[in-house]
Design an enzyme around this catalytic site. Structure first.
Site, PDB file in Angstrom:
ATOM      1  N   LYS A  65       0.152  -1.330   0.610  1.00  0.00           N
ATOM      2  CA  LYS A  65       0.155  -0.107  -0.262  1.00  0.00           C
ATOM      3  C   LYS A  65       1.172   0.931   0.020  1.00  0.00           C
ATOM      4  CE  LYS A  65      -4.127  -2.061   2.214  1.00  0.00           C
ATOM      5  NZ  LYS A  65      -5.365  -1.999   3.170  1.00  0.00           N
ATOM      6  N   ASN A  86      -5.384   1.693  -1.471  1.00  0.00           N
ATOM      7  CA  ASN A  86      -5.676   0.156  -1.224  1.00  0.00           C
ATOM      8  C   ASN A  86      -5.852   0.372  -2.757  1.00  0.00           C
ATOM      9  OD1 ASN A  86      -7.280   1.899  -1.077  1.00  0.00           O
ATOM     10  ND2 ASN A  86      -8.556   0.323   0.507  1.00  0.00           N
ATOM     11  N   ASP A 102     -10.335   2.849   2.556  1.00  0.00           N
ATOM     12  CA  ASP A 102     -10.634   1.633   3.787  1.00  0.00           C
ATOM     13  C   ASP A 102     -11.060   2.601   5.176  1.00  0.00           C
ATOM     14  OD1 ASP A 102      -8.794  -0.359   3.530  1.00  0.00           O
ATOM     15  OD2 ASP A 102      -7.041  -0.058   3.793  1.00  0.00           O
ATOM     16  N   GLY A 127      -3.343  -0.484  17.998  1.00  0.00           N
ATOM     17  CA  GLY A 127      -2.293  -0.583  17.235  1.00  0.00           C
ATOM     18  C   GLY A 127      -1.652   0.630  16.627  1.00  0.00           C
ATOM     19  N   GLY A 129       0.097   0.835  13.145  1.00  0.00           N
ATOM     20  CA  GLY A 129       0.640   0.507  11.703  1.00  0.00           C
ATOM     21  C   GLY A 129      -0.089   1.278  10.598  1.00  0.00           C
ATOM     22  N   ALA A 131      -2.798   0.022   8.808  1.00  0.00           N
ATOM     23  CA  ALA A 131      -4.222  -0.011   9.115  1.00  0.00           C
ATOM     24  C   ALA A 131      -4.972   1.037   9.633  1.00  0.00           C
ATOM     25  CB  ALA A 131      -4.775  -1.559   9.567  1.00  0.00           C
ATOM     26  N   ASN A 151      -0.714   1.025  21.982  1.00  0.00           N
ATOM     27  CA  ASN A 151       0.163  -0.049  20.854  1.00  0.00           C
ATOM     28  C   ASN A 151       1.357  -0.937  21.521  1.00  0.00           C
ATOM     29  OD1 ASN A 151       0.703  -1.057  18.529  1.00  0.00           O
ATOM     30  ND2 ASN A 151       2.773  -0.763  18.060  1.00  0.00           N
ATOM     31  N   TYR A 217     -11.110  -9.969   9.688  1.00  0.00           N
ATOM     32  CA  TYR A 217     -12.788 -10.877  10.022  1.00  0.00           C
ATOM     33  C   TYR A 217     -11.649 -11.776   9.296  1.00  0.00           C
ATOM     34  CZ  TYR A 217     -11.282 -11.235   5.557  1.00  0.00           C
ATOM     35  OH  TYR A 217     -11.086 -11.547   4.085  1.00  0.00           O
TER      36      TYR A 217
HETATM   37  P1  ATR Z   1      -1.176  -3.139   9.456  1.00  0.00           P
HETATM   38  O1  ATR Z   1      -0.531  -2.335   8.039  1.00  0.00           O
HETATM   39  O2  ATR Z   1      -2.124  -4.881   8.701  1.00  0.00           O
HETATM   40  O3  ATR Z   1      -1.239  -2.292   9.974  1.00  0.00           O
HETATM   41  P2  ATR Z   1       1.068  -2.865  10.663  1.00  0.00           P
HETATM   42  O4  ATR Z   1       2.182  -2.036   9.974  1.00  0.00           O
HETATM   43  O5  ATR Z   1       2.747  -4.274  10.128  1.00  0.00           O
HETATM   44  O6  ATR Z   1       0.528  -3.672   8.909  1.00  0.00           O
HETATM   45  O7  ATR Z   1       0.679  -2.969  12.298  1.00  0.00           O
HETATM   46  C1  ATR Z   1       0.532  -4.042  12.651  1.00  0.00           C
HETATM   47  C2  ATR Z   1       0.126  -3.705  14.047  1.00  0.00           C
HETATM   48  O8  ATR Z   1      -0.464  -4.683  14.452  1.00  0.00           O
HETATM   49  C3  ATR Z   1       1.097  -3.198  14.646  1.00  0.00           C
HETATM   50  O9  ATR Z   1       0.659  -1.458  15.645  1.00  0.00           O
HETATM   51  C4  ATR Z   1       2.200  -4.411  15.635  1.00  0.00           C
HETATM   52  O10 ATR Z   1       2.299  -3.384  16.600  1.00  0.00           O
HETATM   53  P3  ATR Z   1       3.996  -3.501  17.157  1.00  0.00           P
HETATM   54  O11 ATR Z   1       3.930  -2.180  16.388  1.00  0.00           O
HETATM   55  O12 ATR Z   1       4.392  -3.163  18.388  1.00  0.00           O
HETATM   56  O13 ATR Z   1       4.049  -4.559  15.818  1.00  0.00           O
HETATM   57  C5  ATR Z   1       0.291  -4.448  16.127  1.00  0.00           C
HETATM   58  N1  ATR Z   1       0.592  -5.950  16.730  1.00  0.00           N
HETATM   59  C6  ATR Z   1       0.817  -7.600  15.585  1.00  0.00           C
HETATM   60  N2  ATR Z   1       0.348  -8.395  16.136  1.00  0.00           N
HETATM   61  C7  ATR Z   1       0.658  -8.165  17.718  1.00  0.00           C
HETATM   62  C8  ATR Z   1       0.220  -8.399  18.901  1.00  0.00           C
HETATM   63  N3  ATR Z   1       0.176  -9.789  18.832  1.00  0.00           N
HETATM   64  N4  ATR Z   1       0.011  -8.307  19.954  1.00  0.00           N
HETATM   65  C9  ATR Z   1      -0.141  -6.597  19.815  1.00  0.00           C
HETATM   66  N5  ATR Z   1      -0.129  -6.153  18.502  1.00  0.00           N
HETATM   67  C10 ATR Z   1       0.542  -6.789  17.907  1.00  0.00           C
END
Ligand code: ATR
Length: 281
Positions: A65, A86, A102, A127, A129, A131, A151, A217
């Site tokens: 993306k 996207n 999104d 979170g 990231g 999304a 986060n 989902y």
């Molecule tokens: P996306 O594009 O799907 O948002 P990403 O940018 O890799 O993917 O972000 C993933 C998010 O999910 C991040 O906020 C990540 O937390 P970190 O910044 O600490 O890595 C979070 N995440 C992923 N697995 C997790 C878990 N098991 N518990 C808590 N947070 C999680």
């Protein structure tokens, strides 16, 4: 026949070809929509080739993306705000345009499908990231009183809150916070649910009227939806509606016609009723 595709790596899990086939049938559009698994080393070349060969539009999913955003000659305000796209298409001059549907998809599902009102509400985002970043601009448009970001890696939440600071009361909360004031809406935007996991959620986040929304989902209830029900949330909603609504927005950009989504959301929900995790777009 106009050609469209969803591009990702991997891509075999994608429901987008099925969703767009339903939209096309419903609105009598003559179009083809396929899934393209693109080697990350070839992303830009593959996208350029698709359009040079007459392709009409693309959806872009993980992990491309941000690269789709960088490639575009014209970016919508939503894409500028979050740095990720996207949806790609060519304008009348043949320039590559990027949109991010999104946020629209999330808000359409929350507000239009479920009747949520976000004005003056307290929203917690789990979170930090892509999304979560992608949906913040759309949330801001609804005038919430406060957006909290929590986060696993606190620094990323701090950076994200800084990025949007000034537009609303937005704050990164440390994971160990015990909330004195609960939230009205909690949105899970972590990717933990893709592996059936739950992010750690501090005490005091919920009250009896709190809604919980999982951007993920899957087959059966997601871990976050299960947590929300056990914790006593007023509503616990998974991301199937968001998935279909973001697709509908892309479809209407490309085809100039907005499809009906309710029956498609219902059909997808029925199909996914059996257990095991799945993921977006
Ligand atoms: P996306 O594009 O799907 O948002 P990403 O940018 O890799 O993917 O972000 C993933 C998010 O999910 C991040 O906020 C990540 O937390 P970190 O910044 O600490 O890595 C979070 N995440 C992923 N697995 C997790 C878990 N098991 N518990 C808590 N947070 C999680």
């Amino acid at each position: 026949m106009d050609r469209y595709a969803v591009v990702g790596h991997p891509i075999s899990h994608s429901r987008s070809p099925w969703i767009h086939a339903q939209f096309a049938a419903q609105t009598a559009q003559s179009m083809q929509y396929t899934a393209m698994d693109v080697d990350p080393a070839q992303f830009e070349a593959s996208i350029a080739r698709f359009f040079v060969e007459g392709g009409a539009g693309l959806n872009i999913t993980v992990p491309f993306k941000e690269r789709a955003c960088a490639m575009a000659r014209k970016r919508s305000p939503a894409v500028d705000a979050c740095g990720a796209a996207n949806t790609l298409y060519l304008d009348a001059e043949g320039l590559l345009c990027a949109e991010n549907t999104d946020g629209h998809g999330l808000l359409q599902d929350l507000v239009a499908n479920h009747g949520a009102c976000l004005a003056e509400r307290r929203i917690l985002l789990l979170g930090a990231g892509g999304a979560v970043r992608g949906v913040i601009p759309a949330l801001l448009e609804h005038g919430p009183a406060h957006i909290g970001i929590l986060n696993r890696s606190h620094d990323k939440a701090v950076q994200l809150a800084k990025h949007f600071r000034g537009e609303v009361d937005i704050k990164a909360w440390p994971a160990e916070t015990a909330f004195a004031q609960p939230f009205d809406l909690i949105i899970n935007g972590t990717s933990a649910g893709l592996h059936g996991d739950l992010p750690s959620i501090p005490a005091g986040v919920l009250h009896s009227q709190t809604w919980c929304y999982d951007m993920v989902y899957g087959k059966g209830e997601t871990a976050f939806v299960q947590w929300a029900r056990r914790a006593g949330a007023a509503k616990a909603i998974d991301g199937i509606g968001m998935l279909v609504e973001q697709a509908a927005r892309a479809f209407s950009i490309w085809r100039g016609v907005t499809p009906q989504t309710a029956a498609i959301i219902q059909a997808l929900r029925q199909e996914l009723a059996a257990p095991s995790p799945g993921s977006g777009l």
